[in-house]
Design an enzyme around this catalytic site. Structure first.
Site, PDB file in Angstrom:
ATOM      1  CB  ALA A 144      -0.951  -0.008   1.191  1.00 24.33           C
ATOM      2  N   GLY A 145       1.970   1.208  -0.739  1.00 27.06           N
ATOM      3  CA  GLY A 145       2.708   2.435  -1.018  1.00 27.06           C
ATOM      4  C   GLY A 145       2.106   3.107  -2.245  1.00 27.06           C
ATOM      5  CB  ALA A 156       3.309   0.969  -6.972  1.00 31.25           C
ATOM      6  CD  GLN A 203      19.914   5.040  -7.368  1.00 30.38           C
ATOM      7  OE1 GLN A 203      18.892   5.434  -6.835  1.00 30.38           O
ATOM      8  NE2 GLN A 203      20.244   5.366  -8.610  1.00 30.38           N
ATOM      9  CG  HIS A 263      20.781   8.535  -2.372  1.00 33.29           C
ATOM     10  ND1 HIS A 263      21.492   9.606  -1.879  1.00 33.29           N
ATOM     11  CD2 HIS A 263      19.704   9.054  -3.011  1.00 33.29           C
ATOM     12  CE1 HIS A 263      20.859  10.719  -2.210  1.00 33.29           C
ATOM     13  NE2 HIS A 263      19.776  10.423  -2.896  1.00 33.29           N
ATOM     14  CG  LEU A 266      17.434   9.839   0.977  1.00 33.93           C
ATOM     15  CD1 LEU A 266      18.567   9.294   0.137  1.00 33.93           C
ATOM     16  CD2 LEU A 266      16.100   9.568   0.300  1.00 33.93           C
ATOM     17  CD  GLU A 277      20.097  13.009  -7.124  1.00 39.02           C
ATOM     18  OE1 GLU A 277      20.190  11.834  -6.720  1.00 39.02           O
ATOM     19  OE2 GLU A 277      19.802  13.299  -8.275  1.00 39.02           O
ATOM     20  NE  ARG A 313      14.985   4.882  -8.167  1.00 41.59           N
ATOM     21  CZ  ARG A 313      15.042   6.005  -7.434  1.00 41.59           C
ATOM     22  NH1 ARG A 313      14.776   7.175  -7.972  1.00 41.59           N
ATOM     23  NH2 ARG A 313      15.374   5.930  -6.159  1.00 41.59           N
ATOM     24  CB  SER A 321      11.697   5.740  -7.377  1.00 42.02           C
ATOM     25  OG  SER A 321      11.713   6.846  -6.506  1.00 42.02           O
ATOM     26  CG  LEU A 322       8.571   9.703  -5.714  1.00 43.26           C
ATOM     27  CD1 LEU A 322       8.637  11.126  -5.166  1.00 43.26           C
ATOM     28  CD2 LEU A 322       7.731   8.843  -4.782  1.00 43.26           C
TER      29      LEU A 322
END
Lengths: 232, 574
Positions: B12-13, B15, B235, B237, B247, B250, B389, B394-395
């Site tokens: 339930a994110g 996507a 990946q 970061h 995180l 960026e 990526r 990704s979003l």
């Protein structure tokens, strides 16, 4: 550093009453309290139960009472807590197991304020315009992560479990003060009750409890004012 | 217990919620999440969602497409990337219409800022493409999508963990899940199943990922004979908080922050003279590792500095408030006046369950779909990210392909009936649970996980070679043996989160093995996969996707061609 965690334990499969478990661990002063709880669960007692996910204060899973104050376990470092740390589940919600509480009623109240943009008429082809000033009006209340710390810290809620609670009002505020929203009237009806916004006694516990630094009492005040003058 | 639904969404994110919104109104739909939906890791995304709106300067989806393809080191499938970049634009407008509180330009349009690898005119200079809501864009996307789900009465099963996917006669027949609250096992008999359960970053010691990102969806599908694509591409970061891996977006560098070594040099000048600190993540992470290796880490340790001291209070308060607070909370560092210690952090799986552009899971090099099974988001590999990526994509991916897969699944459930449910459909899941609960072994999950994370970090992260990977392969074999003797002290029914952690560890062990085998086979360097013993990209032999299958004889690797439409592979310089 050496810390002793005193954790209120309760297992519904076994225990009639809650009891206190004590765990001494070695830890870095810059470890999060969540790291310390994980240490207990992973290496000392696998049955210790709590919710956690992101581990940096954005998902809202691990609110609990830490030395008597509602905080996120992942957003408080051991060096701010001393060597003896008391950890209990949040107040006001039914304890299911150890530090894990039943949040269903809390979340149902959140859902009851129609926490979604309500608009009538067709949408523009591109974005709706909104000035940075209008956007700023509800910025603070967009930050809510539904951790439940504010509602659980509210004496009005302790006295009256039917009170809709600060978190739900914060989420109503987020839409009431959004210049794009047209659902103000229906949302205000929901809040304009004894168990709605008027149960708030301006005690400010919610402000202290909020791990996202939302000025919850101010938001509630703005909603009250909007109800009185029927205008946002 | 058997329940019947037209469609089940797992996760339930962004996507999963986007897919659920497409399915709502088309049948009886259930969304299963092992968390409460708003706890999903989409909420941790910070810097923005890329879309060529052109609100601040000229921009075109073709430029976005070129950047994405080049960023992928030419491994992305270009038909999918074209869809990604075209549909990004309408998707961002949809989010705005649903109420997403984007930051705004002075004229009231959606604000946009530069991000790594996003350029104008095919690489000439950075472009402002990332649409943002301060540095909480993911939080706002997750909240907004969940709010729409409330509005449309989407039915959720919260705190249900999926243990198995049911494949009957070549079709998907449902899933088996474990209810955390009661410990009961539920079979969801369903015409369509859509996995949107996220990534597997918790196989590494230093990771930006939530504790719950243990690759469950990937592992469950893989164990049923469906391949995993391009799992060697993971990946890192560049800017995770030192030691913790949290995180730091960026967006900081998008707003002008600079990476510096112990000599206070802006070392990215040596590695990417045009884009500097805004080069793609794989290159920046490698640059940081090189600086550290050559002795230019701060105090000789394995970190460098992210310098935001020149950005000023207004930029930090208004555009980067969360990451500023993270530095204060977790490091005791004041970003206004002090540089922030950072190191690369395991962030994102480019690989995953192979799908076509409709989100249908495909099971071979000819892209044969498995009817009724869908995947979208980080769990899937379309492939729009190829070997690396770009930030913000990704979003875009979760929303564009969450929507496409949801729409296709909605059509599918209208046109198809349920596949028959086999006898004792839940037996595999039941056996897995009871094996742990009845284990007489002495191994603790945490001890095994510690070795896994340290070894993966050491031998399969930013730099890899045959020697390290071969050692790692043996180590993983040992861990698998130890895992057979793993125990759960908690044998209870209600919220047995220890049992859950044991099951999650099993997923990580399977996926680590796939990653290592795929990485050993790929004797070239491309994007996030860097082999020190094969430092060059080799298009003649390796411009192809890896498909890893679980077989009785171990992992079998097959390969699938890359779809190239508009942009021929070129040398990748920034």
């Amino acid at each position: 550093m050496q810390v002793t965690l005193k954790i209120k334990r309760f297992n519904p499969d076994k225990d009639k009453e809650p009891w206190w478990g004590e765990y001494r661990i070695d830890a870095e002063p810059t470890d999060r309290l969540l790291d310390a709880l994980n240490h207990v669960k992973w290496y000392l007692d696998g049955t210790l139960t709590y919710r956690r996910s992101c581990a940096h204060g954005v998902c809202g899973s691990d609110a609990m009472q830490i030395n008597g104050r509602n905080q996120l376990a992942c957003k408080v470092l051991l060096n701010s807590l001393g060597n003896n740390i008391t950890i209990e589940p949040m107040r006001g919600y039914r304890v299911i197991k150890d530090l894990l509480v039943d949040m269903d009623a809390f979340l149902a109240k959140y859902r009851s304020v129609k926490p979604y943009l309500i608009t009538h008429g067709p949408e523009p082809e591109k974005e709706r315009l909104q000035s940075p000033e209008d956007r700023e009006k509800f910025d603070d209340t967009t930050k809510c992560i539904l951790c439940g710390a504010c509602t659980s810290g509210c004496p009005s809620f302790w006295a009256d479990g039917e009170y809709i609670g600060p978190a739900a009002i914060v989420n109503a505020h987020r839409f009431l003060f959004d210049s794009r929203d047209e659902g103000g009237e229906e949302r205000m009806e929901i809040l304009n009750t004894l168990e709605g916004v008027w149960r708030c006694r301006t005690i400010f516990n919610c402000v202290e409890a909020c791990p996202r630094d939302i000025n919850v009492t101010r938001a509630i005040g703005e909603v009250k004012k909007a109800l009185l003058y029927r205008k946002v | 217990m058997v329940q019947r639904y037209d469609a089940v969404v797992v996760g339930a994110g962004g996507a999963g919620l986007m897919a659920a919104l497409q399915l709502a109104g088309h049948g009886n739909v259930a969304v299963l999440s092992k968390l409460y939906p708003t706890r999903s890791h989409t909420g941790a995304a910070q810097g923005g969602i890329g879309a060529a709106l052109g609100n601040l300067e000229e921009d075109h989806w073709e430029w976005h497409m070129f950047d994405t393809v080049k960023g992928s080191d030419y491994l992305a499938d270009q038909d999918a990337v074209e869809i990604l970049c075209r549909e990004a634009i309408e998707t961002v407008y949809d989010l705005e219409h649903w109420g997403l509180p984007f930051s705004r330009t002075p004229e009231g349009k959606i604000a946009q800022r530069p991000f790594g690898g996003h350029t104008k005119e095919f690489g000439k200079a950075p472009v402002r493409r990332s649409c943002y809501a301060a540095d909480r864009t993911g939080h706002m996307i997750l909240q907004t999508c969940y709010q729409q789900c409330i509005k449309h009465n989407v039915h959720f099963y919260n705190e249900y963990h999926v243990l198995d996917v049911l494949i009957e006669q070549g079709r998907c027949a449902g899933v088996v899940a474990f209810c955390l609250a009661t410990g009961e096992i539920h079979t969801f008999h369903s015409k369509a199943v859509l996995f949107a359960s996220g990534g597997c970053g918790k196989m590494f010691r230093v990771s930006s990922n939530a504790h719950s990102l243990t690759g469950d969806g990937m592992a469950v599908v893989y164990r049923r004979g469906i391949p995993l694509e391009d799992m060697e591409f993971f990946q890192f970061h560049p800017t995770g908080i030192y030691k913790m891996g949290i995180l730091l977006s960026e967006a900081a560098r998008g707003e002008g922050a600079i990476l510096r070594n112990k000599l206070n040099e802006r070392f990215m000048e040596r590695y990417a003279p045009t884009l500097l600190d805004l080069a793609p993540r794989d290159m920046v992470s490698r640059a940081i590792y090189r600086e550290i290796r050559e002795g230019r880490g701060i105090d000789g340790k394995n970190y460098v500095h992210l310098d935001m001291t020149h950005l000023g209070k207004e930029v930090l308060d208004e555009k980067l408030p969360d990451i500023t607070e993270f530095a204060r909370t977790y490091l005791g560092v004041e970003p206004l006046t002090q540089p922030v210690p950072i190191q690369p952090t395991a962030h994102y799986a480019m690989g995953g369950i192979p799908t076509d552009v409709e989100g249908r899971v495909v099971i071979d090099e000819k892209n044969t779909p498995l009817p009724g099974l869908y995947a979208a988001g980080e769990v899937a590999c379309v492939s729009v990210h190829g070997a690396n990526r770009l930030g913000t994509n990704s979003l875009v991916d979760i929303l564009v392909f969450g929507r496409r897969s949801g729409r296709h699944a909605a059509k599918f459930i209208h046109e198809n009936d349920w596949a028959p449910l086999g006898d004792q459909a839940d037996s595999t899941a039941r056996d897995a649970v009871s094996q742990v609960l009845n284990s007489t072994g002495k191994e603790r999950a945490a001890d095994i996980r510690d070795v896994l994370q340290d070894e993966m970090m050491d031998k399969a992260s930013v730099f890899r070679d045959a020697q390290g990977l071969t050692t790692l392969r043996e180590k993983l074999g040992e861990l698998r043996e130890r895992y057979k003797r793993v125990k759960s002290e908690d044998r209870g029914k209600s919220y047995n989160t220890e049992l859950l952690e044991v099951i999650e560890l099993g997923c990580l062990l399977d996926l680590a093995k796939v990653l290592v085998e795929s990485a050993l086979a790929r004797v070239e360097s491309r994007g996030g996969h860097y082999r020190e013993d094969f430092p060059k990209r080799n298009d003649a032999d390796w411009l192809k996707h890896t498909l890893a299958y679980q077989t009785s004889k171990g992992i079998e690797l097959r390969f699938k061609p890359v779809v190239i439409t508009k942009f021929q592979p070129m040398e990748r310089k920034y």
